[in-house]
Design an enzyme around this catalytic site. Structure first.
Site, PDB file in Angstrom:
ATOM      1  N   TRP A 125      -5.058 -48.666 -17.600  1.00 14.13           N
ATOM      2  CA  TRP A 125      -7.055 -49.761 -17.976  1.00 14.13           C
ATOM      3  C   TRP A 125      -7.065 -48.957 -16.563  1.00 14.13           C
ATOM      4  O   TRP A 125      -8.290 -49.381 -16.583  1.00 14.13           O
ATOM      5  CB  TRP A 125      -5.894 -50.987 -18.092  1.00 14.13           C
ATOM      6  N   SER A 162     -21.097 -60.622 -20.111  1.00 16.64           N
ATOM      7  CA  SER A 162     -20.218 -61.546 -20.656  1.00 16.64           C
ATOM      8  C   SER A 162     -19.983 -62.742 -19.596  1.00 16.64           C
ATOM      9  O   SER A 162     -19.973 -64.137 -19.163  1.00 16.64           O
ATOM     10  CB  SER A 162     -19.787 -61.684 -21.807  1.00 16.64           C
ATOM     11  N   SER A 163     -18.868 -62.294 -19.025  1.00 15.88           N
ATOM     12  CA  SER A 163     -18.190 -62.275 -17.424  1.00 15.88           C
ATOM     13  C   SER A 163     -19.331 -63.313 -16.635  1.00 15.88           C
ATOM     14  O   SER A 163     -18.495 -63.893 -16.027  1.00 15.88           O
ATOM     15  CB  SER A 163     -17.630 -61.456 -16.489  1.00 15.88           C
ATOM     16  N   HIS A 192      -3.238 -51.583 -23.803  1.00 12.23           N
ATOM     17  CA  HIS A 192      -2.291 -52.841 -23.634  1.00 12.23           C
ATOM     18  C   HIS A 192      -2.938 -53.535 -21.848  1.00 12.23           C
ATOM     19  O   HIS A 192      -3.278 -55.175 -22.438  1.00 12.23           O
ATOM     20  CB  HIS A 192      -0.945 -53.072 -23.716  1.00 12.23           C
ATOM     21  N   HIS A 199      -8.886 -55.559  -6.795  1.00 12.13           N
ATOM     22  CA  HIS A 199      -7.800 -56.743  -6.537  1.00 12.13           C
ATOM     23  C   HIS A 199      -8.616 -58.332  -6.462  1.00 12.13           C
ATOM     24  O   HIS A 199      -8.414 -58.820  -6.693  1.00 12.13           O
ATOM     25  CB  HIS A 199      -8.021 -56.322  -4.908  1.00 12.13           C
ATOM     26  N   THR A 215      -0.974 -68.500  -0.442  1.00 12.20           N
ATOM     27  CA  THR A 215      -0.311 -68.650  -0.992  1.00 12.20           C
ATOM     28  C   THR A 215       0.595 -69.245  -0.734  1.00 12.20           C
ATOM     29  O   THR A 215       1.228 -69.861  -1.752  1.00 12.20           O
ATOM     30  CB  THR A 215       0.163 -67.612  -2.022  1.00 12.20           C
ATOM     31  N   LYS A 228      -0.121 -73.115  -1.109  1.00  6.89           N
ATOM     32  CA  LYS A 228      -0.554 -73.309  -2.271  1.00  6.89           C
ATOM     33  C   LYS A 228       1.367 -73.662  -3.069  1.00  6.89           C
ATOM     34  O   LYS A 228       1.456 -75.115  -3.287  1.00  6.89           O
ATOM     35  CB  LYS A 228      -0.737 -72.374  -3.216  1.00  6.89           C
ATOM     36  N   SER A 281      -2.291 -77.307 -10.661  1.00  9.02           N
ATOM     37  CA  SER A 281      -2.460 -77.565 -10.236  1.00  9.02           C
ATOM     38  C   SER A 281      -2.709 -79.422 -10.347  1.00  9.02           C
ATOM     39  O   SER A 281      -2.699 -80.901  -9.135  1.00  9.02           O
ATOM     40  CB  SER A 281      -3.316 -78.020  -8.782  1.00  9.02           C
ATOM     41  N   HIS A 296      -4.613 -51.317  -0.690  1.00  6.21           N
ATOM     42  CA  HIS A 296      -3.228 -51.648  -0.986  1.00  6.21           C
ATOM     43  C   HIS A 296      -2.553 -50.859  -2.654  1.00  6.21           C
ATOM     44  O   HIS A 296      -1.550 -50.951  -2.370  1.00  6.21           O
ATOM     45  CB  HIS A 296      -2.993 -52.532  -0.430  1.00  6.21           C
ATOM     46  N   HIS A 297      -3.884 -50.951  -3.043  1.00  5.41           N
ATOM     47  CA  HIS A 297      -3.326 -50.307  -4.479  1.00  5.41           C
ATOM     48  C   HIS A 297      -3.128 -48.131  -4.415  1.00  5.41           C
ATOM     49  O   HIS A 297      -3.339 -47.629  -5.618  1.00  5.41           O
ATOM     50  CB  HIS A 297      -4.350 -50.514  -5.551  1.00  5.41           C
ATOM     51  N   ARG A 341       6.816 -45.016 -14.603  1.00  2.64           N
ATOM     52  CA  ARG A 341       5.429 -45.587 -15.884  1.00  2.64           C
ATOM     53  C   ARG A 341       5.058 -45.135 -16.545  1.00  2.64           C
ATOM     54  O   ARG A 341       4.312 -43.866 -15.870  1.00  2.64           O
ATOM     55  CB  ARG A 341       4.811 -47.025 -15.398  1.00  2.64           C
ATOM     56  N   TYR A 369      -6.756 -61.916  -8.934  1.00  2.00           N
ATOM     57  CA  TYR A 369      -6.606 -63.346  -8.926  1.00  2.00           C
ATOM     58  C   TYR A 369      -7.983 -64.179  -9.443  1.00  2.00           C
ATOM     59  O   TYR A 369      -7.950 -65.037  -9.586  1.00  2.00           O
ATOM     60  CB  TYR A 369      -7.807 -63.347  -7.245  1.00  2.00           C
ATOM     61  N   ASP A 423     -22.761 -81.766 -20.731  1.00  4.30           N
ATOM     62  CA  ASP A 423     -22.242 -80.004 -21.599  1.00  4.30           C
ATOM     63  C   ASP A 423     -22.358 -78.912 -20.104  1.00  4.30           C
ATOM     64  O   ASP A 423     -22.196 -79.774 -19.004  1.00  4.30           O
ATOM     65  CB  ASP A 423     -23.669 -80.018 -22.483  1.00  4.30           C
ATOM     66  N   GLU A 453     -10.088 -58.879  -9.614  1.00  6.35           N
ATOM     67  CA  GLU A 453      -9.743 -58.659 -10.194  1.00  6.35           C
ATOM     68  C   GLU A 453      -8.778 -59.948 -10.649  1.00  6.35           C
ATOM     69  O   GLU A 453      -8.363 -60.853 -11.327  1.00  6.35           O
ATOM     70  CB  GLU A 453     -10.213 -57.925 -11.384  1.00  6.35           C
TER      71      GLU A 453
END
Lengths: 284, 526
Positions: free
Chosen positions: B143, B170-171, B78, B254, B329, B332, B269, B303-304, B451, B258, B107, B256
């Site tokens: 994951w 790809s990315s 998932h 991390h 943040t 924003k 926006s 921090h993870h 979890r 963002y 293009d 990722e």
């Protein structure tokens, strides 16, 4: 037609990308099968590589033809420059992951394995010392790789190849095609010599020094970093050979030769990675 | 295939393949954008089904629906499917459709490579989903694919590793394409600081992708060689350390997160000024805030890892550095609110999603701040509080913004107005059921429910029942979106070029649906 030349070239629909995707799917499935001893993994992997080679030939061939027929204007050239620099940056970050693992192991995890806590709880007799003694669980004795033998010679070879390539570039700019060809040939030969010495070093490590991929974290980082570097030298040398072939066919003009420059950038990048490797993997 | 003759634009469109080959060979940014969007929608429903099975299992304590091993596979897949299959490709789909339209480019800079970036995704998805059907099943390491668990698993793990490699390629190609397009293909007069914010956020996101996707590739390569080639990166007995994996992974991980939220900021926006009928408040500060978030994202990763062990100085550093992200943040969020202040606002579906985004995303941001506090995180790590937090930022953040963007630009893409009534149903059902599903998970986490467990202690039963009901309603509400999209494709009220009264930007100067080729002659921006 003048207007046409000002336009940004957008290629027609192309079948090469889907071949690339099929190639990677075959390669990935083949590799999975091979690693897990299922069916004809190696054959599937090889088929994938063949499709990939077909795709690379076709795709780059198309790009070269489009370029030679004058479809790319200044703006397309700028696009190539941006993309090549950021592609090289992404390669730098790939190496950074392995350098990060090396630094972490050397600075933190290996010293910590000899800490008081680990001595009391797990490995009472382990005295960490990079690179001779990194595995508290015990390991066959081996001989670490010396910096001042073949690796130092290889450093000289790669640095020289950077110089010969720049000399070839000067030849291209000044329209001295002889110098361009000679410089390219020398660069390729030096690259191949580097790879040969590297291969010799690997064989030597495996047969005489008992230094293997599985020789603890030292062997793992040593072979993964130098191995991926060697792979990149191989790619770079292959690209140089393609460029030489194009030069022999009369491609590239003194004022328009980004294909050459892109490969030169790549070659210098490979050079810089080697210098990092030489300092932190072999020397220190 | 590769025409070698030079031809004019007028008959360049004629000999295009049709049928399925049109989609396989296309070099058109709109076609490729459409492919990306459909792919991500399929993956969204795939990952969604997995989520619903997970929630069904958690409806009651005990084991009813799945075996624990399969449950772990579902949780892992998932996550991987939603992150790499649904959210990221959806944003790239938006980038493909909108960036050339917004900056006045004919293009993307590399149209053929653009095609490959997309067509690498189906093979990767095939490997990922296919791993359910191999002996041992899919990877069940979560994951994050933490070592040493990921070093021990079966064939499915290898397939996941290669899927990650392919999606990474790809990315990276997609990101290089976007950077080059934005920097090099802007119409005359479209200076960087005039560029729509969506393009800015994607430019910065693309840099993040180029910087961290190769690092992820490196991390999973180390797992692969540890599994099959005898390396010992993650084996302490040989001097390695499983924590190396965590550092390398979160150096990717991390930024990722963002990568998955900055383009969402960009969409919001665009939407809010349109329906507030006012220009975006503090445009320049929005750009700088986006860049600040991106830069900070590289120096907060550990921090993870507060509970994996690190010196107090490290904990303090990563705690304060993480909290610093709240500043840009906050800039924003306040700018969006200030944009709406005294605006003549209307609440069509895109605006509902965008304002809803501000509410729920900000809540996710606050729980993120709480998790950044090291002493608190040690309590909350691996509880449902974390699950609630990242679903508030990823579902209510990224996904709601994607919905806002879908409703906002759907008339431009299809040429027809979507069904406003259905859109509003979609929004309200999703908004309410999302909170029903995930808000109770905060309480579960605070009470200590772990979890990634198929079973739980009896005292957690009530909140879990509520959460499952919410999740089921949320899941099935998404079928409304499919219905809305199909309906808009098939027909409906004709959309004008400028779909929204308050909309600004080049994409509203071309007809709806946007013609196959736009801006072959670059527009001049004053």
């Amino acid at each position: 037609m003048v207007d046409q030349a000002q336009k940004y070239y957008v290629p027609e629909p192309s079948r090469y990308p889907i071949f690339g995707s099929i190639a990677l799917l075959l390669m990935a499935s083949g590799a999975v099968m091979w690693m897990n001893n299922v069916g004809a993994g190696k054959a599937v992997l090889a088929a994938g590589v063949l499709v990939l080679i077909y795709m690379l030939f076709g795709w780059f061939g198309a790009v070269i033809r489009e370029n030679e027929s004058g479809k790319y204007n200044k703006r397309v050239d700028t696009s190539f420059r941006w993309s090549m620099s950021w592609f090289i940056f992404s390669e730098v970050m790939f190496f950074a992951a392995f350098f990060g693992a090396l630094f972490y192991a050397r600075a933190i995890s290996v010293p910590d394995l000899g800490s008081l806590e680990h001595r009391q709880l797990l490995w009472p007799n382990f005295a960490p010392r990079w690179p001779e003694s990194v595995a508290p669980g015990g390991m066959d004795p081996f001989q670490p790789m010396e910096a001042w033998g073949i690796p130092a010679i290889n450093t000289l070879i790669l640095l020289t190849s950077g110089a010969t390539l720049t000399w070839a570039h000067w030849g291209l700019i000044a329209n001295r095609r002889g110098q361009l060809k000679l410089g390219l040939v020398l660069t390729i030969l030096l690259g191949v010599l580097f790879l040969g010495l590297q291969a010799y070093e690997y064989v030597h490590a495996y047969t005489e020094m008992n230094l293997k991929l599985s020789t603890g974290i030292y062997g793992s980082t040593f072979f993964m970093l130098t191995g991926f570097h060697g792979l990149h030298v191989t790619i770079g040398a292959t690209m140089l050979i393609v460029i030489l072939g194009r030069v022999l066919r009369g491609h590239f003009k003194p004022e328009d030769h980004f294909g050459f420059e892109a490969v030169a950038w790549y070659w210098h990048f490979v050079d810089v990675v080697w210098l990092m490797l030489f300092v932190v993997v072999y020397w220190l | 295939m590769e025409a070698t003759h030079v031809h004019g634009a007028e008959h360049a469109h004629e000999h295009h393949p049709s049928g399925i080959m049109r989609w396989i060979t296309t070099t058109n940014h709109k076609d490729i954008g459409t492919l990306y969007l459909w792919f991500s929608l399929i993956m969204f429903f795939t990952g969604g089904v997995m989520a619903l099975v997970i929630r069904a299992e958690l409806f009651q304590p005990g084991l009813q629906v799945t075996e624990p091993e399969f449950y772990n596979q579902l949780v892992t897949m998932h996550g991987l499917v939603m992150v790499f299959g649904a959210i990221m490709p959806a944003f790239v789909g938006f980038a493909n459709w909108q960036i050339p339209l917004m900056i006045g480019a004919p293009d993307m800079a590399f149209a053929r490579m653009n095609n490959w970036s997309f067509w690498l995704l189906p093979p990767a998805a095939l490997l990922l989903i296919g791993s359910f059907f191999v002996p041992g099943g899919a990877t069940a390491a979560g994951w994050t694919l933490y070592a040493p668990l990921s070093v021990q698993m079966g064939v499915g793990m290898d397939m996941a590793i290669f899927a990650v490699h392919i999606m990474g390629i790809s990315s990276i190609m997609g990101a290089i394409n976007i950077i080059t397009t934005v920097l090099n293909m802007r119409a005359p007069g479209m200076t960087l600081m005039k560029m729509p914010l969506f393009c800015w956020t994607w430019l910065i996101t693309a840099y993040l992708l180029i910087a961290v996707m190769p690092v992820l590739a490196g991390a999973v390569t180390m797992i692969l060689t540890d599994r099959h080639f005898g390396t010992h990166f993650f084996n302490a007995a040989y001097g390695g350390d499983p924590i190396i994996y965590q550092h390398v992974f979160w150096f990717f991980g991390h930024p990722e997160v963002y990568i998955m939220i900055l383009p969402a900021f960009g969409i919001v926006s665009q939407v809010i000024p349109t329906f507030a009928r006012k220009p975006l408040f503090g445009y320049a500060s929005m750009v700088y805030a986006t860049a600040s978030i991106a830069i900070l994202s590289f120096i907060v990763w550990a921090h993870h890892m507060f509970v994996t062990g690190m010196p107090v100085a490290g904990q303090l550093y990563f705690m304060y550095a993480t909290m610093l992200i709240a500043v840009p943040t906050g800039v924003k969020v306040f700018n969006w609110v200030a944009t709406m202040f005294k605006g003549s606002m209307t609440f069509e579906t895109p605006m509902l999603w965008a304002t809803g985004f501000i509410f729920v995303f900000t809540m996710g941001g606050f729980t993120g701040l709480m998790l950044a506090i090291a002493p608190l995180d040690i309590q909350l790590q691996e509880t449902y509080y974390v699950v609630a937090h990242f679903h508030y930022v990823l579902v209510a953040g990224s996904l709601f913004a994607l919905f806002a963007g879908t409703y906002y630009w759907l008339p431009k893409w299809t040429g027809h107005m979507y069904d406003e009534k259905l859109g509003k149903w979609h929004f309200w059902l999703s908004m309410i059921s999302f909170n029903v599903a995930f808000f109770p998970q905060h309480f579960l986490g605070l009470a200590g429910m772990p979890r990634r467990m198929p079973d739980y202690a009896l005292q957690f039963a009530n909140f879990n029942e509520v959460s499952t009901i919410g999740a089921m309603v949320f899941g099935f509400s998404q079928l409304i979106l499919l219905w809305v999209v199909l309906k808009a494709i098939r027909g409906g009220e004709k959309a004008p070029a400028k779909v929204w009264e308050g909309a600004e930007g080049l994409e509203w100067t071309v007809p709806s649906p946007a013609p196959h080729h736009t801006f072959e002659e670059p527009p001049v921006v004053k």
